[in-house]
Design an enzyme around this catalytic site. Structure first.
Site, mmCIF file in Angstrom:
data_model
loop_
_atom_site.group_PDB
_atom_site.id
_atom_site.type_symbol
_atom_site.label_atom_id
_atom_site.label_comp_id
_atom_site.label_asym_id
_atom_site.label_seq_id
_atom_site.Cartn_x
_atom_site.Cartn_y
_atom_site.Cartn_z
ATOM 1 N N ARG A 401 0.869 -1.185 0.000
ATOM 2 C CA ARG A 401 0.000 0.000 0.000
ATOM 3 C C ARG A 401 0.898 1.224 0.000
ATOM 4 O O ARG A 401 1.596 1.488 0.978
ATOM 5 C CB ARG A 401 -0.922 0.018 1.222
ATOM 6 C CG ARG A 401 -1.863 -1.177 1.315
ATOM 7 C CD ARG A 401 -2.901 -0.972 2.416
ATOM 8 N NE ARG A 401 -3.617 -2.194 2.717
ATOM 9 C CZ ARG A 401 -4.676 -2.632 2.029
ATOM 10 N NH1 ARG A 401 -5.103 -1.930 0.989
ATOM 11 N NH2 ARG A 401 -5.284 -3.748 2.368
ATOM 12 N N HIS A 461 2.941 -9.676 0.935
ATOM 13 C CA HIS A 461 2.653 -8.723 2.017
ATOM 14 C C HIS A 461 3.923 -8.319 2.759
ATOM 15 O O HIS A 461 3.905 -7.400 3.576
ATOM 16 C CB HIS A 461 1.641 -9.374 2.973
ATOM 17 C CG HIS A 461 1.045 -8.454 3.977
ATOM 18 N ND1 HIS A 461 1.220 -8.605 5.337
ATOM 19 C CD2 HIS A 461 0.249 -7.361 3.820
ATOM 20 C CE1 HIS A 461 0.569 -7.655 5.975
ATOM 21 N NE2 HIS A 461 -0.019 -6.891 5.083
ATOM 22 N N TYR A 494 0.001 4.921 12.024
ATOM 23 C CA TYR A 494 0.123 3.506 12.369
ATOM 24 C C TYR A 494 1.380 3.318 13.214
ATOM 25 O O TYR A 494 2.419 3.904 12.922
ATOM 26 C CB TYR A 494 0.276 2.624 11.122
ATOM 27 C CG TYR A 494 -0.947 2.453 10.261
ATOM 28 C CD1 TYR A 494 -2.006 3.351 10.299
ATOM 29 C CD2 TYR A 494 -1.030 1.379 9.382
ATOM 30 C CE1 TYR A 494 -3.116 3.177 9.486
ATOM 31 C CE2 TYR A 494 -2.139 1.193 8.563
ATOM 32 C CZ TYR A 494 -3.177 2.106 8.617
ATOM 33 O OH TYR A 494 -4.270 1.925 7.811
#
Length: 725
Positions: A401, A461, A494
């Site tokens: 992302r 990922h 985050y």
């Protein structure tokens, strides 16, 4: 690791539950997620937080729920339609899960509505931010809005009649709509649908009254007094302009959520990028999975919508106003620092400023960063410096992302322009980031970057960047590994760990893994890295079993894990076995947790907490006491089947004793000691907010890091003050 005070039993229970496959030993994944979202809603209800921060959580709850229906509820809906009989570990059928979800969502939505009407909205008004129904405005104000409607909204509206010659129109995903009843002099009452424009703000500012209409007792402009009305109210007030010559009888808002989970058959895709693009076009046409209806909508109108959208009653949520409130997040843009958290400036460790460069620093010592308390700028600088260093030969990187504006991608393109070999794995299947990633992939390819889209059947990922540099003694490699994405925006909100190292074994492992991702290598095991999908679960379970062996040999066993989700049945069973052996276990699980802690004979020594706060807890850290030979792994993987079986994931060891101490006693340790923002999981799946006991100091973990993460511990043990970014 410093022992954490808790109620753990120091010994194995006298009687243990033998059958660890029993369905009652596991919490349901979907219901556990709803408990997480309830904790988000509790932050909207938390009166100790600044008002606009509470509004932020109010909208996050709503947007989370939208995504939950688009992905998880839609999957259950498909399972029911297909007659799927495979059951999750908790044993609930898809139909049972669906009914339980609908009951819980209905309850939470009532609470969500009450939070707005009885709490947030009145307090916003007291603070000078008024969100009003249009009927409360003066005639002059409504005329002012009518002028805005004519110029800004009316041109993009398309009324669609619904009758035998005009079939029911397609209602796009998450769109706001009005069901309109008009009366024609010849045909009587007719039904139409008006879709609200997506490019217009949800909250429309009320035009300031003209000077002569101001109250003379209150001269000047009161900057703190802001008034807004809902977009749907403005459109409803001006429907006569859309239906001239007709009487507007009534209008009611509604909103549709559709199945937005992409189904990509990679084995049949000649070009994955084109296939993903085609699937994105189909996302707007997925099955309807939720219908939200205005509280005033009569049943006759609701029945028309339900029949045409072909929905079962349990997927219809009525009695709400407003509907689809994620757009209220627009209020966060207001310049009202008095209603927000104090601005947080991430730190940049001073060792970077004094070292003569990122690569020089990493050549001398490993570096750990904890975002957002540490700035993400050093990570960007690491890639940018490599892009402009004449001795750097190549850069390899994964992107999952990235975001709309990416200095990381800019640096990669700069590296290519500077003649470096650049290979980037762009994960096109990152849910809801597909369009952005497709655009970045094309831009990188246009610059001559080697772009690959991952391994067939898997999502990549893992977060990795590898720099290859020619130095006097030969080729040297440098690596950045992380728990979070290469996204400058999310790095500010985050909590994630970054690790920069030139450890030759780790660098060689990362190099081998890139070869497996970009080529046809079938390598599965690595010297230091734990890699999914093949071996990561096995490696974690073996280390849990090792802790059991230490406990039985009289060496106190201890495990402490920090993660986003704990779902995997085999890992949960291994933790149950460890608890039955007497191993103390602390788990900080932000979201879904399917393990039941504190069950006699099963999980007496397991404690589970969740921290939901200003920053999204996102780091994954796994600590194994190992009889004093401590091991700590950090990385991208949660203990979920999708991570362990369907993704390329990496956990990497942190062997440096000082960085290991920071991870264990601070990043994990402070979190599991939180008694202000943390909730503790009960055996029944509910969570209870913790409070300091009498005489116990209050520990708010995120505030602790904001306050204390101002100095950086260097590998030689020296504490050096940080400089602001």
């Amino acid at each position: 690791m410093t022992n954490t005070p808790n109620a753990h039993s120091p010994h194995a229970p006298e009687e243990t539950i033998a059958d660890l496959d029993r369905a009652s030993l596991f919490l349901n994944r979907e219901l556990s997620w709803l408990q997480f979202n309830l904790r988000v809603l509790e932050e909207a209800e938390n009166t100790s937080s600044p008002l606009l921060e509470r509004v932020k959580f109010f909208t996050i709850f709503a947007s989370n729920l939208d995504e939950f229906f688009m992905t998880r509820v839609s999957a259950l809906h498909r399972q029911i339609a297909a007659g799927v009989t495979d059951l999750p570990p908790d044993g609930m059928t898809p139909s049972e899960q669906m009914m339980a979800i609908c009951r819980e969502v209905t309850s939470q939505l009532r609470r969500h509505q009450a939070c707005w009407h009885q709490d947030l909205c009145p307090k916003l008004s007291s603070a000078g931010i008024h969100v009003l129904p249009s009927k409360s405005l003066s005639e002059a104000e409504r005329l002012g809005l009518r002028d805005s409607f004519r110029t800004e909204i009316f041109p993009v509206l398309t009324p669609l009649a619904i009758d035998p010659t005009h079939p029911f129109p397609h209602v796009s995903n998450l769109s706001f709509n009005l069901a309109v009843i008009v009366r024609d002099p010849e045909r009587g009452e007719c039904f139409a649908r008006v879709k609200l424009p997506s490019g217009v703000k949800r909250l429309i500012p009320v035009p300031e009254p003209s000077p002569e209409s101001r109250d003379p007792a209150v001269p000047g402009i009161v900057l703190r007094n802001l008034r807004f009305v809902w977009l749907e109210d403005v459109v409803a007030d001006n429907l006569d302009l859309l239906f001239p010559g007709l009487e507007i009888v009534a209008s009611y808002a509604f909103r549709v959520t559709r199945d937005a989970d992409l189904t990509i058959k990679e084995s049949e895709a000649a070009d994955l990028l084109t296939t993903v693009e085609q699937q994105l076009d189909l996302r707007e046409f997925g099955s309807v999975i939720k219908l939200e209806l205005d509280e005033e909508m009569p049943s006759a109108i609701a029945d028309v919508l339900i029949a045409n959208l072909q929905l079962p009653p349990h997927l219809v949520y009525s009695g709400m106003r407003p509907i689809g409130v994620a757009g209220i997040a627009e209020l966060m843009a207001l310049d009202r620092p008095d209603l927000k958290d104090a601005f947080h400036v991430p730190a940049v460790p001073q060792l970077f400023a004094q070292s003569g460069g990122m690569l020089a620093t990493i050549r001398q010592q490993d570096v750990l960063l904890f975002h957002p308390y540490d700035s993400f700028v050093p990570v960007v600088d690491f890639i940018r410096e490599a892009a402009n260093d004449p001795a750097v030969l190549a850069i390899k990187q994964t992107l999952y992302r990235v975001g709309a504006k990416s200095p990381v991608v800019d640096a990669l393109m700069e590296a290519r322009m500077n003649g470096k070999q650049v290979a980037v794995l762009v994960e096109l299947k990152a849910r809801f980031d597909e369009e952005s990633n497709i655009e970045w992939a094309r831009r990188l390819e246009d610059e001559g970057v080697h772009v690959v889209y991952g391994v067939r059947g898997l999502k990549t990922h893992a977060k990795m960047c590898l720099v290859i540099r020619r130095e006097a003694e030969g080729i040297r490699r440098y690596v950045h590994l992380a728990t979070g994405n290469y996204n400058i925006v999310s790095s500010r909100i985050y909590t994630d760990v970054s690790y920069l190292t030139s450890d030759p074994v780790i660098c060689n492992d990362v190099s081998d893994l890139f070869n497996a991702l970009t080529g046809y290598s079938r390598k599965q095991s690595y010297e230091k890295l734990l890699v999914a999908p093949k071996l990561l679960r096995q490696e974690v379970i073996e280390r849990i079993n090792r802790e059991i062996a230490h406990q039985r040999a009289g060496r106190e066993g201890y495990l402490a894990f920090k993660m986003n989700a704990l779902v995997d049945k085999a890992c949960i069973q291994a933790l149950y076995r460890a608890s039955q052996a007497g191993v103390r276990i602390d788990l900080q699980v932000r979201g879904i947790c399917c393990l039941r802690p504190g069950v006699k004979g099963l999980s007496d020594t397991i404690r589970v907490i969740s921290v939901v706060g200003r920053f999204l807890e996102h780091a994954r850290v796994y600590y194994f006491k190992n009889g004093g030979q401590e091991e700590v792994f950090v990385g991208s993987a949660d203990l979920m089947p999708r991570n362990l079986d369907q993704r390329v994931e990496v956990l990497f060891p942190v062997a440096n004793p000082l960085w290991r101490d920071v991870l264990v006693n601070e990043i994990i340790g402070v979190g599991i000691r939180d008694n202000v923002q943390a909730r503790q999981l009960s055996p029944d799946g509910t969570y209870k907010r913790l409070h300091p006991s009498d005489g116990e100091p209050a520990i708010h973990s995120q505030e602790w890091f904001v306050t204390h993460w101002k100095s950086r511990r260097l590998p030689d043990g020296v504490i050096m003050p940080a400089i602001s970014s």
